[in-house]
Design a protein around this motif. Structure first.
Motif, PDB file in Angstrom:
ATOM      1  N   THR A 100       0.862  -1.183   0.000  1.00 50.95           N
ATOM      2  CA  THR A 100       0.000   0.000   0.000  1.00 50.95           C
ATOM      3  C   THR A 100       0.896   1.230   0.000  1.00 50.95           C
ATOM      4  N   LYS A 101       0.698   2.119  -0.976  1.00 56.75           N
ATOM      5  CA  LYS A 101       1.640   3.225  -1.193  1.00 56.75           C
ATOM      6  C   LYS A 101       1.122   4.542  -0.635  1.00 56.75           C
ATOM      7  N   GLU A 102       2.078   5.448  -0.396  1.00 57.83           N
ATOM      8  CA  GLU A 102       1.704   6.819  -0.057  1.00 57.83           C
ATOM      9  C   GLU A 102       2.042   7.716  -1.235  1.00 57.83           C
ATOM     10  N   GLY A 103       1.016   8.391  -1.772  1.00 54.64           N
ATOM     11  CA  GLY A 103       1.249   9.351  -2.849  1.00 54.64           C
ATOM     12  C   GLY A 103       1.114  10.762  -2.317  1.00 54.64           C
ATOM     13  N   CYS A 104      -0.103  11.101  -1.884  1.00 59.58           N
ATOM     14  CA  CYS A 104      -0.394  12.488  -1.507  1.00 59.58           C
ATOM     15  C   CYS A 104      -0.615  12.668  -0.010  1.00 59.58           C
ATOM     16  N   ALA A 105      -1.000  11.607   0.687  1.00 64.55           N
ATOM     17  CA  ALA A 105      -1.355  11.663   2.115  1.00 64.55           C
ATOM     18  C   ALA A 105      -2.511  12.617   2.387  1.00 64.55           C
ATOM     19  N   GLU A 106      -3.367  12.833   1.399  1.00 63.00           N
ATOM     20  CA  GLU A 106      -4.542  13.677   1.652  1.00 63.00           C
ATOM     21  C   GLU A 106      -5.793  13.184   0.935  1.00 63.00           C
ATOM     22  N   GLY A 107      -5.831  11.916   0.611  1.00 60.91           N
ATOM     23  CA  GLY A 107      -7.071  11.342   0.078  1.00 60.91           C
ATOM     24  C   GLY A 107      -7.334  11.608  -1.384  1.00 60.91           C
ATOM     25  N   ASP A 108      -6.339  12.138  -2.099  1.00 60.86           N
ATOM     26  CA  ASP A 108      -6.583  12.539  -3.484  1.00 60.86           C
ATOM     27  C   ASP A 108      -6.187  11.504  -4.527  1.00 60.86           C
ATOM     28  N   CYS A 109      -5.053  10.801  -4.314  1.00 64.92           N
ATOM     29  CA  CYS A 109      -4.466  10.043  -5.427  1.00 64.92           C
ATOM     30  C   CYS A 109      -4.892   8.583  -5.468  1.00 64.92           C
ATOM     31  N   GLY A 110      -5.278   8.018  -4.336  1.00 62.52           N
ATOM     32  CA  GLY A 110      -5.756   6.634  -4.313  1.00 62.52           C
ATOM     33  C   GLY A 110      -4.660   5.585  -4.232  1.00 62.52           C
ATOM     34  N   ALA A 111      -3.375   6.007  -4.169  1.00 61.32           N
ATOM     35  CA  ALA A 111      -2.291   5.018  -4.100  1.00 61.32           C
ATOM     36  C   ALA A 111      -2.383   4.174  -2.831  1.00 61.32           C
ATOM     37  N   CYS A 112      -3.037   4.723  -1.811  1.00 61.53           N
ATOM     38  CA  CYS A 112      -3.114   4.046  -0.509  1.00 61.53           C
ATOM     39  C   CYS A 112      -4.410   3.252  -0.350  1.00 61.53           C
ATOM     40  N   THR A 113      -5.159   3.059  -1.441  1.00 63.99           N
ATOM     41  CA  THR A 113      -6.488   2.444  -1.304  1.00 63.99           C
ATOM     42  C   THR A 113      -6.408   1.028  -0.724  1.00 63.99           C
ATOM     43  N   VAL A 171     -11.320   2.412   0.805  1.00 63.17           N
ATOM     44  CA  VAL A 171     -11.084   3.648   1.568  1.00 63.17           C
ATOM     45  C   VAL A 171      -9.625   4.076   1.402  1.00 63.17           C
ATOM     46  N   ASN A 172      -9.361   5.339   1.712  1.00 67.27           N
ATOM     47  CA  ASN A 172      -7.996   5.862   1.662  1.00 67.27           C
ATOM     48  C   ASN A 172      -7.316   5.616   3.008  1.00 67.27           C
ATOM     49  N   ALA A 173      -6.319   4.723   3.012  1.00 63.58           N
ATOM     50  CA  ALA A 173      -5.642   4.397   4.274  1.00 63.58           C
ATOM     51  C   ALA A 173      -4.875   5.590   4.835  1.00 63.58           C
ATOM     52  N   CYS A 174      -4.514   6.545   3.976  1.00 63.44           N
ATOM     53  CA  CYS A 174      -3.642   7.637   4.429  1.00 63.44           C
ATOM     54  C   CYS A 174      -4.332   8.588   5.391  1.00 63.44           C
ATOM     55  N   ILE A 175      -5.665   8.703   5.326  1.00 63.15           N
ATOM     56  CA  ILE A 175      -6.342   9.677   6.196  1.00 63.15           C
ATOM     57  C   ILE A 175      -7.291   9.002   7.189  1.00 63.15           C
TER      58      ILE A 175
HETATM   59  S1  FES Z   1      -1.798   8.619  -0.429  1.00 60.49           S
HETATM   60 FE1  FES Z   1      -2.940   9.679  -1.936  1.00 60.49          FE
HETATM   61  S2  FES Z   1      -4.970   9.133  -1.413  1.00 60.49           S
HETATM   62 FE2  FES Z   1      -3.820   8.317   0.174  1.00 60.49          FE
END
Ligand code: FES
Ligand SMILES: Cc1cc2nc3c(=O)[nH]c(=O)nc-3n(C[C@H](O)[C@H](O)[C@H](O)COP(=O)(O)OP(=O)(O)OC[C@H]3O[C@@H](n4cnc5c(N)ncnc54)[C@H](O)[C@@H]3O)c2cc1C
Ligand code: FES
Length: 494
Positions: free
Chosen positions: A41-54, A70-74
């Motif tokens: 599970t990746k971190e792209g934006c850490a704000e729920g925008d990119c979906g890399a952490c889905t 869901v977005n794991a980052c937030i």
């Molecule tokens: S890291 Fe981009 S939506 Fe979670």
């Protein structure tokens, strides 16, 4: 409130996790990558925008389990208590074969550098858990929260189509059904780690007691605003009260007078009822954030957050919705528009929380629509959100020009709060629903609003858009609904 449990318990795949002593502000993403060693599970934006952490979260609802992306980052880890968390590591079969979703994405060349791929796999996996046929539109909705910088969306959408054809409404789950009874608890979650506390009351009564005891606490609903305070503003949330365990706040109902939505009803949970009774509002909800955001984000949170560019207040104010707040002194009802006092200031008394929202249905001979104007169609915050309601004495196109009996117009993005266009409304009321009236009313926007220029739009653009939207609302009233709407077009035509 009874002494609660200090242990967060959930299944990670099939394995029971019992987490104690971890910072209660820890996000699901950080737990996965830093504690559980799951780095798929990746971190792209850490704000729920990119979906890399889905990731996919399974939650028992009645006699079945709902699996949602869901977005794991937030998402804060304690909110997973009682759930099953699935990551890309859970998707392969025990014999090492790729899940059909992965195989199809590979076959369709839907991946290049691969950074977005785990998130896309998880979004498609959640989609594939849906029973029944999956339409092109549903595939697009499922994927708008997943950005890819290299592959291009054509192959990914092709893969999504193949997935829906292959699955044909029969979800494939490579993981074992967990022993859900192991997660049942007799006392609510109540964690204290260092300076931080996290409570998850299970009833409104417990919530009221906690708010009396901890008046400075932060209420946490879906966390799609609050999560960013942690990841982007680096805030420490000392005392958090999570509302997700309170069933009373999650109800959605339709009665003789309209729709009643519990404050904790998520966008996705409320969508079927809203789309059935107020289709224009349903169409707006499908443009809020992404599927990952709508799966956890709540209408109550959108209102309580008090943002002047939140999408729900303008249409709800135009529809004359009533907000219900509660604290230990009892319940209080107020017109939603009175809740927004000034920028960043809402009418909330000590210990109060949003309990529910009542939305009256538009009566006969009324028109309602809401328009979101943003730089991107999906996954974007409004520059301007305009909602229009008029009560006429007859429907347009039924012979004579109708008389305007009442009008309620509300905009987001035009002032420090969601704000009504009182001068425009006055100019409309009592006049004929025709081009001349609209042209005279449009210019009154100059008296109603003095918007600001910011990164989303200039002041002059906002004013022009507001005037144009009123005209569009009028023109659409004489057309087949949909003729003038800029609806979602298939991104790839075949
Ligand atoms: S890291 Fe981009 S939506 Fe979670
Ligand atoms: C990627 C992304 C895209 C987004 N897109 C949109 C968009 O298109 N349109 C839009 O309007 N918003 C958007 N948002 C913002 C956010 O998703 C919404 O405002 C959402 O409705 C917030 O609900 P929540 O349940 O997540 O609230 P939370 O984040 O949990 O809480 C928000 C605020 O409300 C308070 N609160 C929550 N519930 C209650 C309650 N019952 N009583 C009192 N206070 C309460 C919290 O304390 C906090 O101050 C987006 C956010 C992200 C991260
Ligand atoms: S494959 Fe590289 S970001 Fe999508």
């Amino acid at each position: 409130m009874a002494v609660g449990s200090q242990t967060i318990r959930f299944f990670l795949g099939e394995e029971l996790q019992e987490v104690r002593g971890l910072d209660t502000n820890t996000t699901v993403l950080n737990y996965l990558r830093l504690q559980a060693g799951r780095r798929g599970t990746k971190e792209g934006c850490a704000e729920g925008d990119c979906g890399a952490c889905t990731v996919v979260v399974g939650r028992p609802v009645g006699d079945h389990v709902e699996y949602r992306a869901v977005n794991a980052c937030i998402q804060l880890l304690p909110t997973l208590d009682g759930c099953q968390l699935l990551t890309v590591e859970d998707v392969r079969s025990s014999t090492g074969e790729l899940h059909p979703v992965q195989q199809i994405l590979f076959n369709r060349n839907g991946t290049q550098c691969g950074f977005c791929t785990p998130g896309i796999v998880m979004s498609l996996l959640a989609l594939s858990q849906q029973t029944g046929p999956i339409s092109t539109y549903e595939r697009q909705l499922a994927l708008v929260g997943n950005l890819c910088r290299c592959t291009g969306y054509g192959p990914i959408l092709d893969a999504a189509q193949d997935v829906s054809e292959k699955i044909e409404g029969t979800p494939e789950q490579p993981w074992q059904t967990p022993a859900w009874n192991q997660l049942q608890r007799t006392s609510p979650l109540s964690i204290e780690v260092g300076e931080k506390q996290f409570f998850a009351p299970q009833s409104v009564q417990e919530l009221i007691q906690l708010l009396d005891e901890f008046p400075q606490s932060i209420l946490l609903a879906g966390g799609t605003d609050v999560g960013l305070w942690v990841t982007k503003q680096q805030q420490a949330l000392d005392t958090v009260i999570y509302l997700g365990e309170i069933a009373e706040l999650q109800t959605t109902a339709f009665d003789q007078k309209g729709l009643v939505l519990g404050a904790m009803a998520t966008y996705q949970a409320a969508l079927p009822l809203i789309a059935e009774h107020v289709p224009a509002l349903g169409a707006l909800i499908e443009r809020i954030g992404s599927m990952q955001i709508r799966n956890v984000g709540t209408i109550g949170g959108n209102i309580a957050n008090g943002s002047p560019i939140g999408d729900m207040p303008p249409p709800l104010i135009a529809l004359n919705a009533t907000l219900y707040l509660r604290n230990s002194s009892g319940q209080r009802a107020l017109p939603l528009e009175d809740f927004f006092i000034d920028y960043g200031k809402q009418d909330v008394r000590p210990g109060e929380f949003v309990e529910k929202i009542h939305i009256p249905l538009p009566p006969k001979h009324s028109l309602f629509n809401v328009y979101k104007v943003s730089k991107r169609f999906d996954q974007d915050i409004s520059a301007v959100c305009g909602a229009f309601y008029v009560q006429l004495d007859a429907m347009p196109g039924e012979g004579r020009e109708p008389l305007i009996v009442a009008a309620r117009i509300c905009f987001g993005g035009m002032a420090g709060t969601p704000a009504r266009a009182f001068h425009v409304e006055q100019r409309l009321q009592g006049n004929r629903w025709n081009e001349e009236t609209i042209n005279k009313a449009r210019v009154m926007m100059d008296q109603d609003y003095a918007p600001i220029t910011d990164m989303r739009a200039s002041a002059s653009y906002r004013l022009q858009v507001a005037k144009n939207l009123l005209r569009r609302f009028y023109l659409e009233s004489y057309m087949d609904r949909g003729a003038a709407r800029i609806d979602r077009q298939p991104a790839v035509s075949r």
